[in-house]
Design an enzyme around this catalytic site. Structure first.
Site, short mmCIF file in Angstrom:
data_model
loop_
_atom_site.label_atom_id
_atom_site.label_comp_id
_atom_site.label_asym_id
_atom_site.label_seq_id
_atom_site.Cartn_x
_atom_site.Cartn_y
_atom_site.Cartn_z
CG PHE A 207 19.16 -57.60 -0.97
CD1 PHE A 207 17.53 -58.27 -1.60
CD2 PHE A 207 19.40 -57.65 0.75
CE1 PHE A 207 17.08 -59.71 -0.62
CE2 PHE A 207 18.54 -58.53 1.29
CZ PHE A 207 16.57 -59.00 0.87
CB VAL B 277 24.80 -62.71 -0.43
CG1 VAL B 277 23.52 -62.10 0.84
CG2 VAL B 277 24.53 -64.20 1.12
CD GLU C 156 45.10 -66.46 1.26
OE1 GLU C 156 46.86 -65.43 1.34
OE2 GLU C 156 44.86 -65.20 1.68
CG PHE D 83 57.26 -59.22 8.58
CD1 PHE D 83 57.11 -58.16 8.70
CD2 PHE D 83 57.59 -60.56 7.73
CE1 PHE D 83 56.37 -58.09 7.15
CE2 PHE D 83 56.66 -60.42 6.74
CZ PHE D 83 56.28 -59.09 5.84
CD GLN D 84 53.34 -61.75 6.43
OE1 GLN D 84 54.16 -63.01 6.67
NE2 GLN D 84 53.01 -61.38 5.86
#
Length: 578
Positions: free
Chosen positions: A467, A382, A50, A112-113
């Site tokens: 970096f 990045v 996601e 739940f969740q």
């Protein structure tokens, strides 16, 4: 069949020009995805994480200026969105996130969740609201979409899974919600005061950022009237440096000396559409004129004597008639001459040495730039890929550059490229990925194959979080915990169904990139690059010099002398170029 909350949402998105939604399905999101299936006009862009969905939406919004959408199921699903949403919000691009929630009747019972999305997403959004009854639609959805577009940021609509399936009566025709850019300029008195300061100043420098999008002509006219060198912030690169005789490059941590000098030697600074964060690179003791459409951003980095609230285009158009054109170009000539010397030094570092292995990353970036399409879209991870993108990718007014320039998140290049390619199927999209970044969201290579997205991924494989190592060296810290024991990324790409090729010598690079760029589908080119390439800021403070000396001493004492030898060998060319 009855019209549901999800049906109304999909109809509103369709009427507003939304063509795709990025996400991963889940049980609490089923009502929404099923409405999309039945409607059939909006594509479901299935990703493998996601976080990638949110990054992809951010890239689409950055490139189009229109609303982009991502969605995720309850609990862990929508929590995974949060890093990409922070990136979108801090970049000021309009993204709508649809966050499914647990059943409404279970909220507050440690179900739940269970999480509290409207609290969790508050910090990374300009609007975040829970839809708990069908009567709230379509009003809340419209408010969210307008907020994202008008304020430039993320809007989150939280919907319990069951609410998606609730019947809606009398919703009427969906209202299209589209971007409607206003005309915004300062008042006359503020413009007169700013013009008076600029007319009195001898050596003016302009620092231009992403707010100069769509205002290139105004920027050139202002620089010409003021005889001012133009420095750009990283996000402003794609809008500022092309067709620009006043360009003196970039300043900041990954900039180079000419940009810094133009700021250091001015007696007035004009900041156009930039919230450049690094205060040590801003001049002290000179009047600052700052233009920003978001007035709350003015003065956050440096004292501003003349705040001008408005868009760059509208403000400069109103300011120009008040200026007395300068005929003294001494400051401009000195700074552009400095830029030509700095540019020549950077270009020298990008020479092809056919048998070099590993390759210098400057040469890799310069070759990518030379072979890429005239309208290519670049994304950059990045870390060191951003350095090479900033210094070696040439913008021309049609090329685009997307990155996590404000939020500074690792692993952004590949998911940004997904959104760029999905929304621009006819354009070449090139992701400049670090080995640490590509590994973090490696599963999105499968997204490229599954969604038939012909993204070209160039992996700078130097076997380290390089970096981070540079930051450690500058602070006098012995490098630790930064080694990356990498797999064969090209082999992984081939196993996932992509074109994959590995480059170990400079003489192989052009052929490999040409093959990848011409391949009709997603491709990955893994390039072994030098680990110890130094890229220091244009101004070394006493603390940084002291820090580097401490690093060298501590490295020798801890038995790491071979690292210093390799560091010196790798950077001899940089010393020669100077």
């Amino acid at each position: 069949m009855a019209t549901t909350v999800a049906d109304v949402m999909v109809a509103t998105l369709r009427a507003s020009g939304v063509q795709r939604v990025y996400g991963i399905p889940g049980d609490s999101l089923n009502g929404f995805t099923d409405a999309m299936r039945r409607d059939g006009t909006i594509a479901w862009e299935h990703v493998r994480h996601e976080e990638a969905a949110a990054f992809a939406a951010a890239a689409e919004a950055a490139l189009t200026g229109e609303l982009a959408v991502c969605a995720a199921s309850c609990g862990p699903g929508n929590l995974h969105l949060i890093n990409g949403l922070f990136d979108a919000n801090r970049s000021g691009v309009p993204v709508l996130a649809i966050a499914a929630h647990i059943p409404a009747e279970e909220i507050g019972g440690e179900y739940f969740q269970e999480t509290h999305p409207q609290e969790l997403f508050r910090e990374c959004s300009v609007y975040c609201e829970l839809i708990s009854t069908h009567e709230q639609l379509p009003r809340i959805l419209q408010v969210a979409m307008r907020s994202a577009l008008a304020r430039g940021g993320v809007a989150v609509v939280v919907v319990p899974g069951g609410t998606f399936l609730d019947d809606v009566r009398g919703a009427g025709e969906p209202v299209p919600i589209r971007a409607a850019p206003p005309v915004v300029r300062p008042g006359d008195a503020a413009l007169v005061d700013a013009a008076s300061a600029l007319n009195a100043a001898g050596a003016v420098t302009i620092l231009a950022g992403a707010g100069c999008a769509g205002a290139h002509a105004q920027l050139m006219a202002l620089a010409g009237a003021l005889q001012a060198p133009v420095v750009h912030a990283f996000r402003g690169k794609e809008f500022v440096e092309y067709d620009n005789p006043y360009d003196v490059g970039m300043t900041g941590l990954i900039g180079f000396s000419s940009g810094y000098r133009a700021m250091e030697h001015c007696d007035a600074l004009v900041m156009l559409g930039t919230d450049f964060p690094y205060r040590p690179f801003l001049p002290e003791g000179v009047p600052v004129i700052q233009v920003d459409v978001r007035g709350e951003r003015i003065g956050r980095r440096v004292p501003v004597a003349f705040p001008l609230v408005g868009t760059v285009r509208d403000t400069v158009d109103a300011l120009l008639p008040l200026l007395v054109a300068k005929d003294d170009s001494a400051h401009l000539n000195r700074m552009t001459a400095h830029y030509r010397r700095a540019r020549a030094g950077l270009d020298k570092l990008a020479r092809d040495r056919r048998n070099e292995s590993p390759l210098h990353p400057q040469y890799v970036a310069a070759t990518v730039d030379r072979l890429a399409a005239a309208d290519a879209v670049f994304t950059a991870d990045v870390g060191t890929p951003c350095i090479w993108a900033a210094r070696y990718l040439r913008m021309n007014g049609t090329r685009r550059l997307v990155g996590s320039f404000n939020h500074g998140s690792m692993a952004n290049a590949l998911p940004h490229a997904i959104g760029a390619q999905a929304s621009h199927p006819g354009r070449q999209v090139i992701a400049l990925s670090g080995d640490g970044g590509i590994a973090m969201l490696l599963g999105e290579l499968i997204t490229l194959r599954q969604r038939h997205l012909p993204v070209k991924v160039v992996v700078f494989n130097n076997g380290a979080l390089s970096f981070v190592e540079l930051e450690m060296k500058a602070a006098g810290i012995v490098t630790y915990g930064t080694d990356l024991d990498n797999p064969d990324f090209a082999g992984i790409a081939r196993a996932a169904g992509l074109f994959g090729i590995r480059v170990e010598k400079a003489g192989q690079l052009e052929s490999a990139l040409t093959q990848a760029f011409e391949h009709d589908g997603p491709a990955l080119v893994e390039v072994l690059t030098a680990r110890y390439e130094l890229s220091l800021p244009p101004k070394l403070t006493y603390g940084e010099i002291k820090g580097f000396t401490l690093y060298a001493t501590r490295t020798i004492l801890s038995g790491g002398g071979e690292e210093l030898v390799e560091l010196t060998r790798t950077n001899l060319r940089e010393l020669e170029a100077e």
